[in-house]
Write a protein that holds these residues in place. Sequence first.
Motif, PDB file in Angstrom:
ATOM      1  N   HIS A 325       6.695 -16.958 -10.106  1.00  0.00           N
ATOM      2  CA  HIS A 325       6.512 -15.822 -11.161  1.00  0.00           C
ATOM      3  C   HIS A 325       6.104 -14.595 -10.380  1.00  0.00           C
ATOM      4  O   HIS A 325       5.837 -14.485  -9.290  1.00  0.00           O
ATOM      5  CB  HIS A 325       5.339 -16.440 -12.009  1.00  0.00           C
ATOM      6  N   ILE A 326       5.809 -13.398 -11.321  1.00  0.00           N
ATOM      7  CA  ILE A 326       5.521 -12.341 -10.686  1.00  0.00           C
ATOM      8  C   ILE A 326       3.756 -12.100 -10.681  1.00  0.00           C
ATOM      9  O   ILE A 326       3.399 -11.973 -12.059  1.00  0.00           O
ATOM     10  CB  ILE A 326       6.165 -11.046 -11.177  1.00  0.00           C
ATOM     11  N   PRO A 327       2.947 -12.030  -9.869  1.00  0.00           N
ATOM     12  CA  PRO A 327       1.597 -11.720 -10.082  1.00  0.00           C
ATOM     13  C   PRO A 327       1.538 -10.545 -10.427  1.00  0.00           C
ATOM     14  O   PRO A 327       2.060  -9.579  -9.899  1.00  0.00           O
ATOM     15  CB  PRO A 327       1.193 -12.086  -8.417  1.00  0.00           C
ATOM     16  N   GLY A 328       0.432 -10.456 -11.357  1.00  0.00           N
ATOM     17  CA  GLY A 328       0.118  -9.240 -11.931  1.00  0.00           C
ATOM     18  C   GLY A 328       1.170  -9.195 -12.989  1.00  0.00           C
ATOM     19  O   GLY A 328       0.816  -7.969 -13.870  1.00  0.00           O
ATOM     20  N   GLY A 329       2.337  -9.613 -13.239  1.00  0.00           N
ATOM     21  CA  GLY A 329       3.230  -9.466 -14.261  1.00  0.00           C
ATOM     22  C   GLY A 329       3.844  -8.226 -14.618  1.00  0.00           C
ATOM     23  O   GLY A 329       4.009  -7.358 -13.696  1.00  0.00           O
ATOM     24  N   PHE A 330       4.136  -7.962 -15.843  1.00  0.00           N
ATOM     25  CA  PHE A 330       4.698  -6.626 -16.319  1.00  0.00           C
ATOM     26  C   PHE A 330       4.013  -5.447 -15.832  1.00  0.00           C
ATOM     27  O   PHE A 330       4.392  -4.355 -15.661  1.00  0.00           O
ATOM     28  CB  PHE A 330       5.043  -6.762 -17.846  1.00  0.00           C
ATOM     29  N   SER A 331       2.373  -5.621 -16.145  1.00  0.00           N
ATOM     30  CA  SER A 331       1.688  -4.546 -15.626  1.00  0.00           C
ATOM     31  C   SER A 331       1.780  -3.999 -14.228  1.00  0.00           C
ATOM     32  O   SER A 331       1.928  -2.809 -13.845  1.00  0.00           O
ATOM     33  CB  SER A 331       0.048  -4.829 -16.096  1.00  0.00           C
ATOM     34  N   ALA A 332       1.827  -4.832 -13.226  1.00  0.00           N
ATOM     35  CA  ALA A 332       2.125  -4.722 -12.020  1.00  0.00           C
ATOM     36  C   ALA A 332       3.564  -4.249 -11.691  1.00  0.00           C
ATOM     37  O   ALA A 332       3.690  -3.080 -10.800  1.00  0.00           O
ATOM     38  CB  ALA A 332       2.091  -5.956 -11.119  1.00  0.00           C
ATOM     39  N   TRP A 333       4.468  -4.612 -12.328  1.00  0.00           N
ATOM     40  CA  TRP A 333       5.697  -3.892 -12.383  1.00  0.00           C
ATOM     41  C   TRP A 333       5.832  -2.446 -13.015  1.00  0.00           C
ATOM     42  O   TRP A 333       6.476  -1.652 -12.054  1.00  0.00           O
ATOM     43  CB  TRP A 333       6.810  -4.983 -13.056  1.00  0.00           C
ATOM     44  N   SER A 334       5.210  -2.122 -13.896  1.00  0.00           N
ATOM     45  CA  SER A 334       5.162  -1.007 -14.307  1.00  0.00           C
ATOM     46  C   SER A 334       4.379   0.094 -13.359  1.00  0.00           C
ATOM     47  O   SER A 334       4.806   1.357 -13.270  1.00  0.00           O
ATOM     48  CB  SER A 334       4.361  -0.929 -15.684  1.00  0.00           C
ATOM     49  N   ARG A 335       3.131  -0.350 -12.592  1.00  0.00           N
ATOM     50  CA  ARG A 335       2.471   0.343 -11.817  1.00  0.00           C
ATOM     51  C   ARG A 335       3.251   0.788 -10.824  1.00  0.00           C
ATOM     52  O   ARG A 335       2.866   1.825 -10.017  1.00  0.00           O
ATOM     53  CB  ARG A 335       1.214  -0.391 -11.702  1.00  0.00           C
ATOM     54  N   ALA A 336       4.145  -0.167 -10.236  1.00  0.00           N
ATOM     55  CA  ALA A 336       4.715   0.175  -9.047  1.00  0.00           C
ATOM     56  C   ALA A 336       6.130   1.125  -9.335  1.00  0.00           C
ATOM     57  O   ALA A 336       6.820   1.182  -8.580  1.00  0.00           O
ATOM     58  CB  ALA A 336       5.336  -1.327  -8.670  1.00  0.00           C
ATOM     59  N   GLY A 337       6.233   1.177 -10.570  1.00  0.00           N
ATOM     60  CA  GLY A 337       7.634   2.227 -10.937  1.00  0.00           C
ATOM     61  C   GLY A 337       8.800   1.513 -11.154  1.00  0.00           C
ATOM     62  O   GLY A 337       9.807   2.028 -10.935  1.00  0.00           O
ATOM     63  N   GLY A 338       8.680   0.158 -11.525  1.00  0.00           N
ATOM     64  CA  GLY A 338       9.942  -0.541 -11.954  1.00  0.00           C
ATOM     65  C   GLY A 338      10.543  -0.214 -12.957  1.00  0.00           C
ATOM     66  O   GLY A 338       9.982   0.475 -14.138  1.00  0.00           O
ATOM     67  N   ALA A 339      11.834  -0.237 -13.107  1.00  0.00           N
ATOM     68  CA  ALA A 339      12.535   0.207 -14.291  1.00  0.00           C
ATOM     69  C   ALA A 339      12.070  -0.506 -15.611  1.00  0.00           C
ATOM     70  O   ALA A 339      11.729  -1.956 -15.362  1.00  0.00           O
ATOM     71  CB  ALA A 339      14.029  -0.021 -13.999  1.00  0.00           C
ATOM     72  N   VAL A 340      12.080  -0.117 -16.898  1.00  0.00           N
ATOM     73  CA  VAL A 340      11.709  -0.524 -17.807  1.00  0.00           C
ATOM     74  C   VAL A 340      12.841  -0.130 -19.160  1.00  0.00           C
ATOM     75  O   VAL A 340      13.397   0.916 -18.975  1.00  0.00           O
ATOM     76  CB  VAL A 340      10.482  -0.059 -18.451  1.00  0.00           C
TER      77      VAL A 340
END
Length: 343
Positions: A325-340
């Motif tokens: 899994h991704i620790p921090g989830g979608f929030s961590a992904w968004s903070r890192a600038g991942g595509a949405v």
Amino acid sequence: MLFRQLFDKTSSTYTYLLASRAGGEALLIDPVYEQTGRYLKLLEELDLKLVKVVDTHIHADHVSAMGTLRDATRCVTVMGEQSPADVVSLRVRDMDPLTIEGIRLTALHTPGHTSESYSFLMDDRVFTGDTLLIRGTGRTDFQNGDPYAQYHSLFERLLKLPEQTFVFPAHDYKGDTVSTIGEELRHNPRLQVKSAAEYAEIMNNLNLPNPAMMDVAVPENLKLGLRLEAQHRVPAVEVEELLTAWPPEGVTLVDIREEGERARFGVIPGSIHAPYGQFDQYCGHSGPLAGLAKDGRIVLYCAVGERSTLAVEIAGELGLRNVAHIPGGFSAWSRAGGAVERV
């Protein structure tokens, strides 16, 4: 419907158990840590699966059982989006639905007692937390309390409900168990005011002592979630690792959030949906994730990493390998600038 009102004598707290049927899904509102064993025993006796546990606000007079119930049952923890708690599985907004099998609640942001206070409306009843009590209202002198905000929450929100609506508060200190909106309009002494200023004058001069448990309960209730260090107890793939080799080869991303979260925040591109509430069904021998796990790696994500940690454990118990899994989830992904991607 199964409905139980449970009482903790030490803190005078009411906890509410809701379910649509025996053998079905259940939800708890405002559970108390010391009563955890009692809740688990009742769930077993009624053959219920606890799937969601709700705190109406950060409590100052008792430690919440949200964390212990999550660890015991892998249920989803729920609070309002304004909550300062460090990790909450599901954060609801004003007017968001909160559902389990056969039960639908509507979240009502009713600040004043605290800035993140919520009430929850269900058909003929409303669970008012500490906003509206029986013949009283919650104090407004700590935790970002605001008597003017509470006046609005009362007179513009809760008291606009039909008068026959049952009122179930989080506390009562006199032994009363239930009231109605109509009763409170007519007989609650704090509601017999003509203006917000008059109400604030009353609330600002209560001069109440702090709750005895406040210095213990508030810090504990702010950190009940599965923080990042706990989320690494299961296989994990960091956001940075995914972004370095994006799109990842041989990896299937699986979003286990609810539909409302996906519509509100968007999704990681290319991910499939397997909601946490039915996650075990997706992992069975004939479930869609079983075949994917044989062909490559599955990486789960939720909002903040709490549900996905528990889901990795569930997958392992059901025999699925290559699941992380991704620790921090979608929030961590968004903070890192991942595509949405919007759905």
